[in-house]
Design a protein around this motif. Structure first.
Motif, PDB file in Angstrom:
ATOM      1  N   MET A   1       0.843  -1.186   0.000  1.00 32.29           N
ATOM      2  CA  MET A   1       0.000   0.000   0.000  1.00 32.29           C
ATOM      3  C   MET A   1       0.886   1.246   0.000  1.00 32.29           C
ATOM      4  O   MET A   1       1.617   1.487   0.966  1.00 32.29           O
ATOM      5  CB  MET A   1      -0.913   0.025   1.226  1.00 32.29           C
ATOM      6  N   SER A   2       0.842   2.006  -1.082  1.00 36.92           N
ATOM      7  CA  SER A   2       1.604   3.251  -1.161  1.00 36.92           C
ATOM      8  C   SER A   2       0.706   4.381  -0.676  1.00 36.92           C
ATOM      9  O   SER A   2       0.011   5.040  -1.452  1.00 36.92           O
ATOM     10  CB  SER A   2       2.066   3.507  -2.595  1.00 36.92           C
ATOM     11  N   GLY A   3       0.696   4.562   0.630  1.00 33.21           N
ATOM     12  CA  GLY A   3      -0.163   5.572   1.252  1.00 33.21           C
ATOM     13  C   GLY A   3      -1.179   4.943   2.177  1.00 33.21           C
ATOM     14  O   GLY A   3      -1.581   3.793   2.007  1.00 33.21           O
ATOM     15  N   ARG A   4      -1.579   5.686   3.186  1.00 34.86           N
ATOM     16  CA  ARG A   4      -2.527   5.213   4.188  1.00 34.86           C
ATOM     17  C   ARG A   4      -3.537   6.303   4.488  1.00 34.86           C
ATOM     18  O   ARG A   4      -3.397   7.456   4.074  1.00 34.86           O
ATOM     19  CB  ARG A   4      -1.794   4.839   5.472  1.00 34.86           C
ATOM     20  N   LYS A   5      -4.552   5.943   5.254  1.00 38.10           N
ATOM     21  CA  LYS A   5      -5.510   6.912   5.782  1.00 38.10           C
ATOM     22  C   LYS A   5      -5.073   7.287   7.190  1.00 38.10           C
ATOM     23  O   LYS A   5      -4.881   6.428   8.045  1.00 38.10           O
ATOM     24  CB  LYS A   5      -6.917   6.303   5.834  1.00 38.10           C
ATOM     25  N   HIS A   6      -4.886   8.596   7.423  1.00 34.79           N
ATOM     26  CA  HIS A   6      -4.535   9.077   8.754  1.00 34.79           C
ATOM     27  C   HIS A   6      -5.796   9.500   9.487  1.00 34.79           C
ATOM     28  O   HIS A   6      -6.729  10.047   8.884  1.00 34.79           O
ATOM     29  CB  HIS A   6      -3.594  10.279   8.667  1.00 34.79           C
ATOM     30  N   ALA A   7      -5.817   9.293  10.775  1.00 37.72           N
ATOM     31  CA  ALA A   7      -6.987   9.681  11.561  1.00 37.72           C
ATOM     32  C   ALA A   7      -7.256  11.175  11.478  1.00 37.72           C
ATOM     33  O   ALA A   7      -8.410  11.610  11.500  1.00 37.72           O
ATOM     34  CB  ALA A   7      -6.799   9.250  13.017  1.00 37.72           C
ATOM     35  N   TYR A   8      -6.193  11.984  11.351  1.00 43.24           N
ATOM     36  CA  TYR A   8      -6.393  13.432  11.335  1.00 43.24           C
ATOM     37  C   TYR A   8      -7.089  13.931  10.068  1.00 43.24           C
ATOM     38  O   TYR A   8      -7.530  15.070  10.007  1.00 43.24           O
ATOM     39  CB  TYR A   8      -5.069  14.172  11.528  1.00 43.24           C
ATOM     40  N   GLU A   9      -7.188  13.078   9.051  1.00 44.53           N
ATOM     41  CA  GLU A   9      -7.821  13.518   7.803  1.00 44.53           C
ATOM     42  C   GLU A   9      -9.331  13.665   7.951  1.00 44.53           C
ATOM     43  O   GLU A   9      -9.938  14.535   7.326  1.00 44.53           O
ATOM     44  CB  GLU A   9      -7.496  12.544   6.672  1.00 44.53           C
ATOM     45  N   THR A  10      -9.949  12.799   8.732  1.00 43.24           N
ATOM     46  CA  THR A  10     -11.411  12.821   8.887  1.00 43.24           C
ATOM     47  C   THR A  10     -11.868  12.823  10.341  1.00 43.24           C
ATOM     48  O   THR A  10     -13.030  13.076  10.621  1.00 43.24           O
ATOM     49  CB  THR A  10     -12.040  11.599   8.201  1.00 43.24           C
ATOM     50  N   GLY A  11     -10.953  12.510  11.255  1.00 45.29           N
ATOM     51  CA  GLY A  11     -11.339  12.376  12.652  1.00 45.29           C
ATOM     52  C   GLY A  11     -11.691  10.954  13.039  1.00 45.29           C
ATOM     53  O   GLY A  11     -11.851  10.651  14.220  1.00 45.29           O
ATOM     54  N   GLU A  12     -11.805  10.064  12.042  1.00 46.21           N
ATOM     55  CA  GLU A  12     -12.120   8.663  12.313  1.00 46.21           C
ATOM     56  C   GLU A  12     -10.833   7.847  12.387  1.00 46.21           C
ATOM     57  O   GLU A  12      -9.895   8.079  11.621  1.00 46.21           O
ATOM     58  CB  GLU A  12     -13.030   8.105  11.218  1.00 46.21           C
ATOM     59  N   VAL A  13     -10.806   6.866  13.275  1.00 48.42           N
ATOM     60  CA  VAL A  13      -9.569   6.112  13.486  1.00 48.42           C
ATOM     61  C   VAL A  13      -9.593   4.728  12.845  1.00 48.42           C
ATOM     62  O   VAL A  13      -8.630   3.971  12.992  1.00 48.42           O
ATOM     63  CB  VAL A  13      -9.255   5.983  15.000  1.00 48.42           C
ATOM     64  N   ASN A  14     -10.661   4.398  12.137  1.00 44.85           N
ATOM     65  CA  ASN A  14     -10.766   3.059  11.543  1.00 44.85           C
ATOM     66  C   ASN A  14     -10.656   3.086  10.026  1.00 44.85           C
ATOM     67  O   ASN A  14     -11.110   2.170   9.343  1.00 44.85           O
ATOM     68  CB  ASN A  14     -12.073   2.390  11.956  1.00 44.85           C
ATOM     69  N   GLY A  15     -10.025   4.124   9.470  1.00 44.94           N
ATOM     70  CA  GLY A  15      -9.932   4.265   8.028  1.00 44.94           C
ATOM     71  C   GLY A  15      -9.120   3.197   7.330  1.00 44.94           C
ATOM     72  O   GLY A  15      -9.237   3.022   6.114  1.00 44.94           O
ATOM     73  N   MET A  16      -8.289   2.469   8.072  1.00 45.49           N
ATOM     74  CA  MET A  16      -7.469   1.414   7.466  1.00 45.49           C
ATOM     75  C   MET A  16      -8.071   0.024   7.678  1.00 45.49           C
ATOM     76  O   MET A  16      -7.448  -0.986   7.326  1.00 45.49           O
ATOM     77  CB  MET A  16      -6.052   1.466   8.034  1.00 45.49           C
TER      78      MET A  16
ATOM     79  N   TRP B   1       1.857   7.638  19.472  1.00 44.41           N
ATOM     80  CA  TRP B   1       0.921   8.148  18.466  1.00 44.41           C
ATOM     81  C   TRP B   1       0.225   9.408  18.971  1.00 44.41           C
ATOM     82  O   TRP B   1      -0.449   9.389  19.993  1.00 44.41           O
ATOM     83  CB  TRP B   1      -0.123   7.089  18.122  1.00 44.41           C
ATOM     84  N   CYS B   2       0.407  10.502  18.225  1.00 50.86           N
ATOM     85  CA  CYS B   2      -0.370  11.722  18.424  1.00 50.86           C
ATOM     86  C   CYS B   2      -1.374  11.842  17.290  1.00 50.86           C
ATOM     87  O   CYS B   2      -1.109  11.421  16.161  1.00 50.86           O
ATOM     88  CB  CYS B   2       0.539  12.957  18.424  1.00 50.86           C
ATOM     89  N   PHE B   3      -2.510  12.455  17.574  1.00 51.86           N
ATOM     90  CA  PHE B   3      -3.588  12.510  16.582  1.00 51.86           C
ATOM     91  C   PHE B   3      -3.245  13.435  15.420  1.00 51.86           C
ATOM     92  O   PHE B   3      -3.519  13.137  14.268  1.00 51.86           O
ATOM     93  CB  PHE B   3      -4.886  12.975  17.264  1.00 51.86           C
ATOM     94  N   GLY B   4      -2.623  14.590  15.709  1.00 55.36           N
ATOM     95  CA  GLY B   4      -2.301  15.553  14.658  1.00 55.36           C
ATOM     96  C   GLY B   4      -3.539  16.306  14.188  1.00 55.36           C
ATOM     97  O   GLY B   4      -4.597  16.216  14.785  1.00 55.36           O
ATOM     98  N   PRO B   5      -3.452  17.049  13.058  1.00 55.29           N
ATOM     99  CA  PRO B   5      -2.290  17.139  12.175  1.00 55.29           C
ATOM    100  C   PRO B   5      -1.226  18.147  12.620  1.00 55.29           C
ATOM    101  O   PRO B   5      -0.160  18.214  12.012  1.00 55.29           O
ATOM    102  CB  PRO B   5      -2.906  17.576  10.845  1.00 55.29           C
TER     103      PRO B   5
ATOM    104  N   VAL C   1       7.907   9.882  17.866  1.00 59.49           N
ATOM    105  CA  VAL C   1       6.527  10.340  17.885  1.00 59.49           C
ATOM    106  C   VAL C   1       6.054  10.550  16.457  1.00 59.49           C
ATOM    107  O   VAL C   1       6.806  10.992  15.585  1.00 59.49           O
ATOM    108  CB  VAL C   1       6.393  11.644  18.713  1.00 59.49           C
ATOM    109  N   GLY C   2       4.791  10.194  16.200  1.00 62.46           N
ATOM    110  CA  GLY C   2       4.231  10.359  14.864  1.00 62.46           C
ATOM    111  C   GLY C   2       2.715  10.326  14.901  1.00 62.46           C
ATOM    112  O   GLY C   2       2.102  10.257  15.971  1.00 62.46           O
ATOM    113  N   MET C   3       2.114  10.363  13.701  1.00 59.19           N
ATOM    114  CA  MET C   3       0.671  10.534  13.581  1.00 59.19           C
ATOM    115  C   MET C   3      -0.012   9.359  12.880  1.00 59.19           C
ATOM    116  O   MET C   3      -1.051   9.544  12.235  1.00 59.19           O
ATOM    117  CB  MET C   3       0.370  11.832  12.828  1.00 59.19           C
ATOM    118  N   SER C   4       0.555   8.158  12.999  1.00 60.36           N
ATOM    119  CA  SER C   4      -0.031   7.004  12.303  1.00 60.36           C
ATOM    120  C   SER C   4       0.330   5.719  13.032  1.00 60.36           C
ATOM    121  O   SER C   4       0.724   5.733  14.191  1.00 60.36           O
ATOM    122  CB  SER C   4       0.486   6.952  10.860  1.00 60.36           C
ATOM    123  N   THR C   5       0.158   4.602  12.339  1.00 62.38           N
ATOM    124  CA  THR C   5       0.697   3.284  12.688  1.00 62.38           C
ATOM    125  C   THR C   5      -0.042   2.579  13.829  1.00 62.38           C
ATOM    126  O   THR C   5      -0.327   1.379  13.728  1.00 62.38           O
ATOM    127  CB  THR C   5       2.207   3.356  13.006  1.00 62.38           C
ATOM    128  N   VAL C   6      -0.367   3.281  14.903  1.00 61.18           N
ATOM    129  CA  VAL C   6      -1.026   2.625  16.030  1.00 61.18           C
ATOM    130  C   VAL C   6      -2.417   2.116  15.660  1.00 61.18           C
ATOM    131  O   VAL C   6      -2.749   0.960  15.968  1.00 61.18           O
ATOM    132  CB  VAL C   6      -1.054   3.549  17.264  1.00 61.18           C
TER     133      VAL C   6
END
Length: 267
Positions: free
Chosen positions: A76-91, A181-185, A204-209
């Protein structure tokens, strides 16, 4: 537990012979892995139901199917980040799709900020644990006892040993540590970083968890890597920005992609 998805059927229609065992989610700076991919079939996320639409620079939004030294992979070249929509189940759907296609292991990657003075920009770190400081979960609303996932050894210890062995043989320095994991953005404040350091975070980052939680819930083994693109807020005079992150990620991308390809061949 395997959930058939419409996306899995769509992938089979495009690549009926694909039987990937290893899934990879590429974060910023890790795109060099695709240079090692042979016989690649590329499917835009826009053609796969439930896959994220790319909204973040540095994420192309494609599923690659091919092989690395004879090992079939789905990348997968790219993922859905929670900060894009506020939802954490995008993946959720993408990972369920990869499991349905035959994957039993997922390799997660990200770009991250370092909290360790000895782990500077350009460093690579294999993750041995995480801190979900947001306390948000993609499993909210799930039923049954399966929702109570044991996250001890969320990142497979045997796979981490392989990663260290491969890195040593390749002459690549590979750190190991805890990812927070921080929510971001928005980037973190210096005060937050001082708190995270006291909590035991190394990066620290805004994904993966969220992906790790989903992957363990559906029975995938997980190994995860961070590419250090900056020192965390307050630890240096760097001007933090997404553009800076991408620039630093590109500078270390060849080494990251090479190491990742070699790890995959040993899993």
């Amino acid at each position: 537990m395997t959930t058939e998805t419409n996306a899995a059927r769509q992938v089979r229609a495009r690549a009926p012979g694909a039987r990937p065992r290893i899934a990879v989610v590429l974060g910023s700076g890790w795109g060099g892995l695709t240079d090692h991919l042979a016989n690649a079939i590329r499917i835009p996320y826009s053609e796969l139901e439930g896959f994220p639409q790319a909204t973040v620079a540095g994420h192309s939004g494609e599923l690659w199917l091919g092989d690395i030294a004879g090992h079939e992979v789905a990348v997968m070249s790219g993922r859905k980040h929670a900060y894009e929509t506020g939802e954490v189940n995008g993946m959720r759907v993408p990972l369920e799709t990869l499991k349905a296609l035959g994957c039993d292991t997922v390799v997660l990657t990200n770009a991250a900020g370092s909290l360790k003075p000895g782990m500077g920009t350009g460093s690579l770190m294999v993750i041995n644990d995480y801190i979900n400081v947001t306390q948000r979960s993609p499993l909210v609303g799930e039923g049954g006892s399966e929702r109570f996932v044991n996250m001890t050894n969320a990142f497979d210890p045997a796979l981490r040993v392989i990663a260290h062995d491969v890195a040593r043989d390749a002459g690549v320095s590979l750190h190991e540590g805890v990812y927070l994991w921080c929510f971001g953005p928005q980037f973190e404040t210096p005060a937050e970083i001082r708190m995270f350091e006291r909590l035991g975070a190394d990066a620290v980052g805004m994904s993966t968890v969220p992906e790790t939680i989903i992957a363990r819930h559906i029975g995938l083994k997980v190994i995860a890597f961070s590419l250090i693109t900056n020192m965390a807020a307050g630890m240096s005079a760097e001007d933090l920005s997404h553009q800076h992150t991408l620039e630093q990620a590109r500078a270390a991308g060849a080494t990251a992609g090479m190491l990742l390809a070699r790890v995959i061949t040993h899993i």
